[in-house]
Design a protein around this motif. Structure first.
Motif, PDB file in Angstrom:
ATOM      1  N   ARG A   1       0.818  -1.211   0.000  1.00 16.44           N
ATOM      2  CA  ARG A   1       0.000   0.000   0.000  1.00 16.44           C
ATOM      3  C   ARG A   1       0.858   1.270   0.000  1.00 16.44           C
ATOM      4  O   ARG A   1       0.438   2.304  -0.510  1.00 16.44           O
ATOM      5  CB  ARG A   1      -0.966  -0.018   1.188  1.00 16.44           C
ATOM      6  CG  ARG A   1      -2.071  -1.064   1.027  1.00 16.44           C
ATOM      7  CD  ARG A   1      -2.929  -1.168   2.281  1.00 16.44           C
ATOM      8  NE  ARG A   1      -3.636   0.076   2.572  1.00 16.44           N
ATOM      9  CZ  ARG A   1      -4.792   0.429   2.018  1.00 16.44           C
ATOM     10  NH1 ARG A   1      -5.391  -0.367   1.151  1.00 16.44           N
ATOM     11  NH2 ARG A   1      -5.377   1.581   2.340  1.00 16.44           N
TER      12      ARG A   1
ATOM     13  N   LEU B   1      -1.336   4.410  -0.976  1.00 16.91           N
ATOM     14  CA  LEU B   1      -2.539   4.298  -0.147  1.00 16.91           C
ATOM     15  C   LEU B   1      -2.213   4.366   1.339  1.00 16.91           C
ATOM     16  O   LEU B   1      -3.117   4.478   2.167  1.00 16.91           O
ATOM     17  CB  LEU B   1      -3.269   2.985  -0.464  1.00 16.91           C
ATOM     18  CG  LEU B   1      -3.731   2.832  -1.921  1.00 16.91           C
ATOM     19  CD1 LEU B   1      -4.346   1.464  -2.139  1.00 16.91           C
ATOM     20  CD2 LEU B   1      -4.708   3.938  -2.298  1.00 16.91           C
TER      21      LEU B   1
ATOM     22  N   ASP C   1      -2.721  -7.667  -4.609  1.00 14.14           N
ATOM     23  CA  ASP C   1      -2.948  -7.849  -3.172  1.00 14.14           C
ATOM     24  C   ASP C   1      -3.763  -9.119  -2.938  1.00 14.14           C
ATOM     25  O   ASP C   1      -4.979  -9.115  -3.064  1.00 14.14           O
ATOM     26  CB  ASP C   1      -3.688  -6.641  -2.594  1.00 14.14           C
ATOM     27  CG  ASP C   1      -3.863  -6.732  -1.084  1.00 14.14           C
ATOM     28  OD1 ASP C   1      -3.196  -7.584  -0.465  1.00 14.14           O
ATOM     29  OD2 ASP C   1      -4.668  -5.973  -0.532  1.00 14.14           O
TER      30      ASP C   1
END
Length: 355
Positions: free
Chosen positions: A53, A58, A164
């Protein structure tokens, strides 16, 4: 559709991510070379998803530097990074058709309708879904939905593609097929990819390099063969492929080989020059063979459990050095529970690891 990966490498330099007093990623450094697939592998809570991430933007970086294509992107917003992510949940819009889902990101980027449709159609062709443009996600199988998610990421032509846990919602047979498809597509496009999973078999199958994480740090990194055949410590040995960890003592060294006394049995194991005399020997389950005649030299064992799994047998063995786990593809010669035997060890499938 062309995918430009000339400058798509990823580099972490001493990256740390904290959530209050909790350190999720601790001073991590690594590189993913352009055009390669690098897997972040480890148990739940090890920091692998947080690391992914941070590549995507993110999650923010507490300390350190993140580079993509040699450019410092540490402070860049996710939308300003040339990355695309394939999520575990697919994240498809249920009310949109397949081609509308694939072209959604292009619409947000300002492409014309004609360009969107052309790029989306090409993306679907790449993942083997040409002809599915008008279907809804509910009319697709789980594997087909995952392909749509991959196509949606590809049409953005990112420098780096992130995965992911992309196969965790699929059954075992489909997982194997999809992992092969993802690997074939990544190699054919030469697209730099970073892949997160907790499944060691999946990691071995798709990766150019594996980064094993444990408790927010990197335990070891290397090629799949490096990690399987030369694990650095007991955690990596056990996590990558499973291993019997047995205490032993080195009694001699010749060139690159060490002779190790394990319960009175002397094994020749690839040496680690830095290893002390008292060591742990990691023995892979498929490096053990059972001799029920007890004529060969080896470790006396009793078969505690015998499990038939079609292509191979799994055995739980009792011995003076502890319980051992063995795999044998000789299903015709299955050994029954309660049998006394001798465990013999092959020349390959053993390594010295730190205690």
């Amino acid at each position: 559709m062309s995918v430009d990966t000339k400058s798509g490498g990823v580099e972490f330099r001493n990256v740390t991510r904290r959530f209050g007093n909790v350190v999720a990623v601790d001073n991590v450094s690594f590189t993913a070379d352009p055009g390669t697939l690098v897997t972040l592998l480890g148990p739940s809570g090890c920091g692998k998803t947080t690391t992914l991430r941070m590549i995507a933007g993110l999650e923010s970086v507490s300390e350190g530097t993140v580079l993509i294509g040699g450019k410092d992107v540490t402070l860049l917003h996710a939308t300003d990074r040339s990355v695309a992510m394939v999520f575990q949940s697919y994240a498809l819009f249920p009310h949109m058709t397949v081609i509308e889902n694939v072209s959604f990101g292009l619409e947000m980027s300002g492409f014309s309708r004609k360009d969107r449709e052309e790029k989306a159609a090409e993306g679907l062709r790449l993942v083997g879904l040409a002809g599915f443009e008008g279907r809804l996600p509910s009319e697709l199988s789980g594997g087909q939905q995952q392909r749509v998610a991959v196509a949606r990421a590809l049409v953005l032509e990112p420098e780096v593609l992130l995965f992911d846990e992309p196969l965790s919602n699929l059954d075992a047979k489909l997982r194997r097929r999809m992992r092969d498809d993802i690997r074939d597509l990544q190699q054919s496009l030469g697209l730099t990819s970073v892949y997160v999973t907790h499944d060691q078999e999946e990691a071995l199958a798709v990766s150019d390099k594996i980064i094993v994480m444990n408790r927010a740090v990197i335990a070891q990194e290397g090629t799949p063969r490096d990690l399987y055949e030369r694990p650095a410590d007991r955690f990596v040995a056990d996590f990558i492929g499973g291993a019997n960890l047995i205490e032993g003592r080195i009694t001699g060294r010749v060139e690159r080989s060490a002779t190790v006394d394990v319960g009175g049995v002397f094994l020749n194991v690839p040496d680690r020059p830095e290893a002390p005399e008292d060591v742990l020997v990691a023995i892979r389950p498929n490096a053990i063979r059972l001799d029920t005649t007890r004529q060969q030299e080896g470790l006396p064992v009793v078969v505690r459990k015998s499990v038939y799994l079609g292509s191979h047998m799994e055995y739980a063995l009792e011995s003076e050095v502890g319980e051992l786990f063995a795999i044998d593809h000789n299903v015709a010669g299955a050994v029954a529970p309660g049998t006394d035997a001798v465990a013999c060890f092959t020349e390959t499938g053993m390594a010295l690891v730190a205690r």
